[in-house]
Design a protein around this motif. Structure first.
Motif, PDB file in Angstrom:
ATOM      1  N   GLY B 242      44.241-129.878  -7.291  1.00  0.00           N
ATOM      2  CA  GLY B 242      44.257-129.597  -8.727  1.00  0.00           C
ATOM      3  C   GLY B 242      44.193-130.814  -9.619  1.00  0.00           C
ATOM      4  O   GLY B 242      44.503-130.729 -10.809  1.00  0.00           O
ATOM      5  N   ALA B 243      43.792-131.953  -9.055  1.00  0.00           N
ATOM      6  CA  ALA B 243      43.692-133.166  -9.872  1.00  0.00           C
ATOM      7  C   ALA B 243      42.316-133.234 -10.529  1.00  0.00           C
ATOM      8  O   ALA B 243      41.307-133.071  -9.848  1.00  0.00           O
ATOM      9  CB  ALA B 243      43.908-134.397  -8.995  1.00  0.00           C
ATOM     10  N   GLY B 250      46.815-143.574  -8.794  1.00  0.00           N
ATOM     11  CA  GLY B 250      48.180-143.637  -9.322  1.00  0.00           C
ATOM     12  C   GLY B 250      48.529-142.376 -10.101  1.00  0.00           C
ATOM     13  O   GLY B 250      49.637-141.847  -9.966  1.00  0.00           O
ATOM     14  N   ASP B 251      47.591-141.906 -10.910  1.00  0.00           N
ATOM     15  CA  ASP B 251      47.823-140.670 -11.672  1.00  0.00           C
ATOM     16  C   ASP B 251      48.069-139.508 -10.718  1.00  0.00           C
ATOM     17  O   ASP B 251      48.972-138.691 -10.923  1.00  0.00           O
ATOM     18  CB  ASP B 251      46.613-140.335 -12.552  1.00  0.00           C
ATOM     19  CG  ASP B 251      46.327-141.414 -13.584  1.00  0.00           C
ATOM     20  OD1 ASP B 251      47.291-142.091 -13.997  1.00  0.00           O
ATOM     21  OD2 ASP B 251      45.149-141.579 -13.965  1.00  0.00           O
ATOM     22  N   VAL B 252      47.228-139.428  -9.672  1.00  0.00           N
ATOM     23  CA  VAL B 252      47.317-138.297  -8.744  1.00  0.00           C
ATOM     24  C   VAL B 252      48.632-138.349  -7.964  1.00  0.00           C
ATOM     25  O   VAL B 252      49.289-137.325  -7.762  1.00  0.00           O
ATOM     26  CB  VAL B 252      46.114-138.287  -7.779  1.00  0.00           C
ATOM     27  CG1 VAL B 252      46.226-137.149  -6.783  1.00  0.00           C
ATOM     28  CG2 VAL B 252      44.814-138.152  -8.565  1.00  0.00           C
ATOM     29  N   LEU B 253      49.027-139.548  -7.558  1.00  0.00           N
ATOM     30  CA  LEU B 253      50.266-139.663  -6.775  1.00  0.00           C
ATOM     31  C   LEU B 253      51.496-139.302  -7.608  1.00  0.00           C
ATOM     32  O   LEU B 253      52.540-138.958  -7.052  1.00  0.00           O
ATOM     33  CB  LEU B 253      50.415-141.082  -6.219  1.00  0.00           C
ATOM     34  CG  LEU B 253      49.412-141.470  -5.138  1.00  0.00           C
ATOM     35  CD1 LEU B 253      49.644-142.904  -4.689  1.00  0.00           C
ATOM     36  CD2 LEU B 253      49.513-140.535  -3.940  1.00  0.00           C
ATOM     37  N   ARG B 254      51.365-139.369  -8.910  1.00  0.00           N
ATOM     38  CA  ARG B 254      52.501-138.984  -9.768  1.00  0.00           C
ATOM     39  C   ARG B 254      52.600-137.476  -9.951  1.00  0.00           C
ATOM     40  O   ARG B 254      53.585-136.981 -10.494  1.00  0.00           O
ATOM     41  CB  ARG B 254      52.386-139.676 -11.135  1.00  0.00           C
ATOM     42  CG  ARG B 254      52.856-141.131 -11.126  1.00  0.00           C
ATOM     43  CD  ARG B 254      52.938-141.701 -12.521  1.00  0.00           C
ATOM     44  NE  ARG B 254      51.638-141.940 -13.084  1.00  0.00           N
ATOM     45  CZ  ARG B 254      50.918-143.056 -12.896  1.00  0.00           C
ATOM     46  NH1 ARG B 254      51.405-144.024 -12.143  1.00  0.00           N
ATOM     47  NH2 ARG B 254      49.733-143.186 -13.449  1.00  0.00           N
ATOM     48  N   ARG B 255      51.595-136.745  -9.473  1.00  0.00           N
ATOM     49  CA  ARG B 255      51.661-135.285  -9.589  1.00  0.00           C
ATOM     50  C   ARG B 255      52.716-134.753  -8.620  1.00  0.00           C
ATOM     51  O   ARG B 255      52.939-135.348  -7.556  1.00  0.00           O
ATOM     52  CB  ARG B 255      50.296-134.662  -9.252  1.00  0.00           C
ATOM     53  CG  ARG B 255      49.199-135.096 -10.179  1.00  0.00           C
ATOM     54  CD  ARG B 255      47.870-134.554  -9.735  1.00  0.00           C
ATOM     55  NE  ARG B 255      47.702-133.167 -10.117  1.00  0.00           N
ATOM     56  CZ  ARG B 255      47.237-132.774 -11.292  1.00  0.00           C
ATOM     57  NH1 ARG B 255      46.876-133.662 -12.186  1.00  0.00           N
ATOM     58  NH2 ARG B 255      47.129-131.510 -11.578  1.00  0.00           N
ATOM     59  N   PRO B 256      53.342-133.632  -8.957  1.00  0.00           N
ATOM     60  CA  PRO B 256      54.406-133.096  -8.085  1.00  0.00           C
ATOM     61  C   PRO B 256      53.883-132.835  -6.678  1.00  0.00           C
ATOM     62  O   PRO B 256      52.838-132.203  -6.500  1.00  0.00           O
ATOM     63  CB  PRO B 256      54.782-131.777  -8.780  1.00  0.00           C
ATOM     64  CG  PRO B 256      54.344-131.933 -10.192  1.00  0.00           C
ATOM     65  CD  PRO B 256      53.159-132.829 -10.178  1.00  0.00           C
ATOM     66  N   PRO B 262      52.431-136.473   4.284  1.00  0.00           N
ATOM     67  CA  PRO B 262      51.041-136.565   4.766  1.00  0.00           C
ATOM     68  C   PRO B 262      50.009-136.531   3.638  1.00  0.00           C
ATOM     69  O   PRO B 262      48.945-137.116   3.771  1.00  0.00           O
ATOM     70  CB  PRO B 262      50.886-135.334   5.662  1.00  0.00           C
ATOM     71  CG  PRO B 262      52.259-134.881   5.977  1.00  0.00           C
ATOM     72  CD  PRO B 262      53.127-135.300   4.852  1.00  0.00           C
ATOM     73  N   LEU B 263      50.323-135.842   2.551  1.00  0.00           N
ATOM     74  CA  LEU B 263      49.350-135.773   1.455  1.00  0.00           C
ATOM     75  C   LEU B 263      49.175-137.140   0.812  1.00  0.00           C
ATOM     76  O   LEU B 263      48.057-137.542   0.468  1.00  0.00           O
ATOM     77  CB  LEU B 263      49.790-134.736   0.419  1.00  0.00           C
ATOM     78  CG  LEU B 263      48.860-134.562  -0.780  1.00  0.00           C
ATOM     79  CD1 LEU B 263      47.442-134.255  -0.326  1.00  0.00           C
ATOM     80  CD2 LEU B 263      49.355-133.457  -1.706  1.00  0.00           C
ATOM     81  N   ARG B 264      50.273-137.851   0.647  1.00  0.00           N
ATOM     82  CA  ARG B 264      50.178-139.193   0.065  1.00  0.00           C
ATOM     83  C   ARG B 264      49.330-140.096   0.980  1.00  0.00           C
ATOM     84  O   ARG B 264      48.442-140.810   0.504  1.00  0.00           O
ATOM     85  CB  ARG B 264      51.568-139.799  -0.114  1.00  0.00           C
ATOM     86  CG  ARG B 264      51.549-141.152  -0.780  1.00  0.00           C
ATOM     87  CD  ARG B 264      52.882-141.844  -0.770  1.00  0.00           C
ATOM     88  NE  ARG B 264      52.822-143.035  -1.597  1.00  0.00           N
ATOM     89  CZ  ARG B 264      52.242-144.157  -1.243  1.00  0.00           C
ATOM     90  NH1 ARG B 264      51.679-144.262  -0.046  1.00  0.00           N
ATOM     91  NH2 ARG B 264      52.201-145.199  -2.061  1.00  0.00           N
ATOM     92  N   ASP B 265      49.618-140.033   2.284  1.00  0.00           N
ATOM     93  CA  ASP B 265      48.848-140.846   3.233  1.00  0.00           C
ATOM     94  C   ASP B 265      47.359-140.493   3.152  1.00  0.00           C
ATOM     95  O   ASP B 265      46.503-141.372   3.212  1.00  0.00           O
ATOM     96  CB  ASP B 265      49.347-140.616   4.664  1.00  0.00           C
ATOM     97  CG  ASP B 265      50.791-141.055   4.829  1.00  0.00           C
ATOM     98  OD1 ASP B 265      51.273-141.810   3.958  1.00  0.00           O
ATOM     99  OD2 ASP B 265      51.433-140.636   5.802  1.00  0.00           O
ATOM    100  N   LEU B 266      47.087-139.202   3.019  1.00  0.00           N
ATOM    101  CA  LEU B 266      45.691-138.757   2.952  1.00  0.00           C
ATOM    102  C   LEU B 266      45.010-139.305   1.691  1.00  0.00           C
ATOM    103  O   LEU B 266      43.882-139.819   1.763  1.00  0.00           O
ATOM    104  CB  LEU B 266      45.640-137.225   2.955  1.00  0.00           C
ATOM    105  CG  LEU B 266      44.289-136.585   2.668  1.00  0.00           C
ATOM    106  CD1 LEU B 266      43.265-137.021   3.700  1.00  0.00           C
ATOM    107  CD2 LEU B 266      44.397-135.069   2.652  1.00  0.00           C
ATOM    108  N   LEU B 267      45.679-139.199   0.570  1.00  0.00           N
ATOM    109  CA  LEU B 267      45.080-139.662  -0.686  1.00  0.00           C
ATOM    110  C   LEU B 267      44.816-141.167  -0.639  1.00  0.00           C
ATOM    111  O   LEU B 267      43.767-141.638  -1.088  1.00  0.00           O
ATOM    112  CB  LEU B 267      46.005-139.312  -1.858  1.00  0.00           C
ATOM    113  CG  LEU B 267      46.135-137.806  -2.151  1.00  0.00           C
ATOM    114  CD1 LEU B 267      47.282-137.536  -3.108  1.00  0.00           C
ATOM    115  CD2 LEU B 267      44.837-137.268  -2.725  1.00  0.00           C
TER     116      LEU B 267
END
Lengths: 324, 300
Positions: B242-243, B250-256, B262-267
């Protein structure tokens, strides 16, 4: 990267002495990695001198502070030649600019001639005194400060001169928690001297590594778009303090120069290296965009009459360009 | 006498009827399949006695025709006729195809399932649906059983039977005529099999849907290990979470929920594969693939 000691170690060492002011510390390190200089604008007493002194100490480098005053002469900065009666010849005395880290305090208090001497030295990285040219030390970082609160008796820096600074940082007051930590660190205990964590050779190696950081084509186009919009911001809307919606283009006389484009690339590379990467990301560009652009844009009188903050305009222009 | 169609001809004819008006390269329809059933009006047909095989499909969408529906291979049957009917109402579309067939040999055999290819409207993925299969037990006809009876008796009985049959036919024809004039009743299956409880009837959960999309992204990255594929996969993953385009990592990682696990690692891995230097691209794509796998596993 082949350097054993990393720039992050330097940042960690400085953070042990300086409370808060992450923007100032990062700006100092980025200037060091990008071979540039920093302009700081903020009230006195915000640890600017301490930051410069700590940086020099952490690198085993020289630190000099020059207080700019209206009666300062160029020779007071770069040095002069004096007649040695015993030797019956002129001898050169180098000025305080010959240091690795130089703090030019309240640079706008000195007349244009002195400012020009400093800025020329920053650009050329050498000084000519009489018939002799003297190279400045390497690394060489100037951190110049300006006080926004007291403008009486000052000589504003022309945009062309400001353009020579790689970035401009607006220094703010610390938060309440940071101020409590400042109390604990400096008023309630003996301050610990900054430990040397790197050498000047390390800095030169870091600079070479930063120069090799990859900048993707998409990122280059993003950087060019960011600079271009400062010259044609008709589509960017900003709100004044009174709630009026204005076109950013109506507040700007002229946009950033190509030197800003180069500065964005250098700073993005430096930030990537600080983060331990050998490739730059849109986040790097976004993070350094405002500091690299804010002193290179010529705002007109409407900025003041419409009561618009310059940083609001810059942020709106940055936000108008989608990151790749 | 009409020439009997051989099995491949039957298949070709029926398939061409089912796909009438569709081009070979036509894109699949987007359907929400709710029922897809194969039935017959008898499961014990007699030799040389015609019976009906019925394909019933119900989809939620209102469509004018159903394309890419394949009837099964009716190799042991002779095709006598085919009638299709498409009805739409506010609840969707009911497609019904009645194939009239006759079998010439006694025994047991099974009609294979009919198939439908379409884009599943629930998750946007192309799929193939199957009906149930249809086991038939074919009985020998009465005329063949009677072939061993004595001729005299047969002739006598046959005369009586013929008279009765003629009478019955006349009465039946009259009744049928009256009945048809009043209402043309649809063919009612003798034993309609219950629709297969297909998984497609249950809307996939958000987690399942996301896992399928991540697995698709992984397939893309494995098939094409290039920068442009990495950039496409990065954009797809951003859409999945949904980004909007134009944000930075950085913006995306600040999303809930995006800044950890694993999602952070993927991004982070996808960002690297999109922006790293060429010599590092292969390793970056490997990392991104591994991160996609880990994230897909975390969604199960």
């Amino acid at each position: 990267m082949t350097v054993d000691r990393q720039p992050g170690d330097l940042r960690a060492a400085l953070a042990k002495t300086i409370v808060g002011q992450e923007g100032v510390l990062e700006a100092l390190l980025l200037a060091l990695l990008s071979n540039g200089h920093v302009l700081l604008e903020g009230p006195p007493g915000l640890a600017k001198t301490l930051a410069c002194r700590s940086l020099a100490a952490a690198l085993e480098g020289d630190f000099k502070r020059i207080q700019f005053t209206p009666d300062l002469l160029p020779s007071d900065i770069v040095g002069t030649r004096i007649f040695d009666q015993r030797e019956s010849r002129f001898a050169t005395v180098l000025g305080p600019i010959f240091a690795n880290v130089v703090l030019a305090d309240e640079i706008n208090r000195a007349p244009a001639k002195v400012q020009s001497a400093l800025l020329e030295a920053m650009q050329e990285r050498q000084v000519t005194i009489g018939p002799e040219s003297h190279a400045l030390p390497d690394p060489f970082v100037v951190m110049a400060t300006m006080n926004p609160l007291d403008s009486e008796g000052t000589y504003a820096l022309p945009i062309a001169q400001m353009d020579r600074f790689l970035m401009k940082i607006n220094v703010g007051y610390p938060t309440r928690e940071e101020e409590l930590r400042i109390l604990d660190r400096f008023a309630m205990a003996d301050t610990q001297p900054v430990r040397c964590v790197a050498t000047l050779d390390d800095v030169r190696a870091w600079r070479a590594a930063a120069h090799a950081v990859h900048v993707d084509e998409k990122l280059k186009r993003y950087i060019v778009d960011l600079v271009a919009i400062t010259r044609a911001a008709q589509s960017v809307a900003v709100k004044s303090a009174g709630g009026t919606t204005l076109k950013a283009a109506d507040l700007i006389d002229y946009g950033a120069s190509p030197r800003a484009t180069l500065a964005l690339v250098f700073l993005a590379r430096g930030r990537a290296l600080l983060d331990g990467r050998d490739f730059a990301l849109p986040d790097d560009v976004r993070a350094v965009a405002a500091p690299a652009l804010r002193h290179r844009i010529g705002f007109n009188y409407r900025l003041a009459t419409e009561n618009v903050n310059a940083d609001v305009v810059i942020d709106a222009m940055i936000a108008a360009i989608p990151a790749p | 006498m009409a020439r009997k169609l051989t099995a491949p001809l039957i298949l070709a004819a029926v398939a061409s009827l089912a796909c009438a008006g569709t081009g070979r390269g036509q894109t699949l329809q987007r359907l929400t399949v709710q029922a897809f059933v194969l039935s017959a009006d008898t499961m014990q047909p007699q030799v040389d006695v015609p019976f009906h095989v019925v394909v019933t499909l119900h989809v939620r969408e209102r469509v004018g025709q159903i394309t890419n529906l394949q009837l099964p291979m009716l190799a042991q049957l002779e095709l006598l006729g085919d009638e299709r009917q498409t009805l739409t109402d506010p609840r969707g579309t009911q497609y019904r195809e009645v194939v009239t067939v006759v079998v010439h040999d006694a025994g047991r055999f099974t009609i294979a399932p009919a198939t439908l290819q379409a884009i599943d409207a629930r998750d946007g993925k192309p799929k193939q649906w199957f009906t149930n299969d249809l086991p038939l037990s074919v009985r020998a006809s009465a005329t063949r059983v009677a072939s061993g009876v004595a001729a005299g008796l047969l002739v006598h009985v046959a005369r009586i039977l013929a008279a009765l049959i003629w009478f019955a036919l006349l009465v039946g024809a009259a009744l049928l005529a009256i009945f048809l004039l009043r209402r043309r009743a649809p063919l009612a299956p003798v034993r309609a099999p219950v629709a297969e409880p297909v998984s497609y009837q249950r809307a996939p959960s958000e987690s399942e849907r996301r896992r399928h999309q991540i697995e698709d992204a992984l397939l893309v990255l494995r098939a094409e290990r290039t920068r442009s594929a990495a950039v496409r996969v990065r954009a797809a993953v951003w859409r999945i979470i949904g980004a909007p385009e134009g944000e930075t990592l950085g913006d995306v990682l600040r999303r809930p929920g995006c800044g950890e696990g694993p999602l952070r690692d993927l991004l982070v891995a996808l960002e690297r594969s999109a922006f790293t230097y060429d010599e590092d691209l292969a390793a970056a794509v490997d990392d991104a693939g591994a991160a996609l796998e880990r994230y897909a596993e975390s969604l199960t």
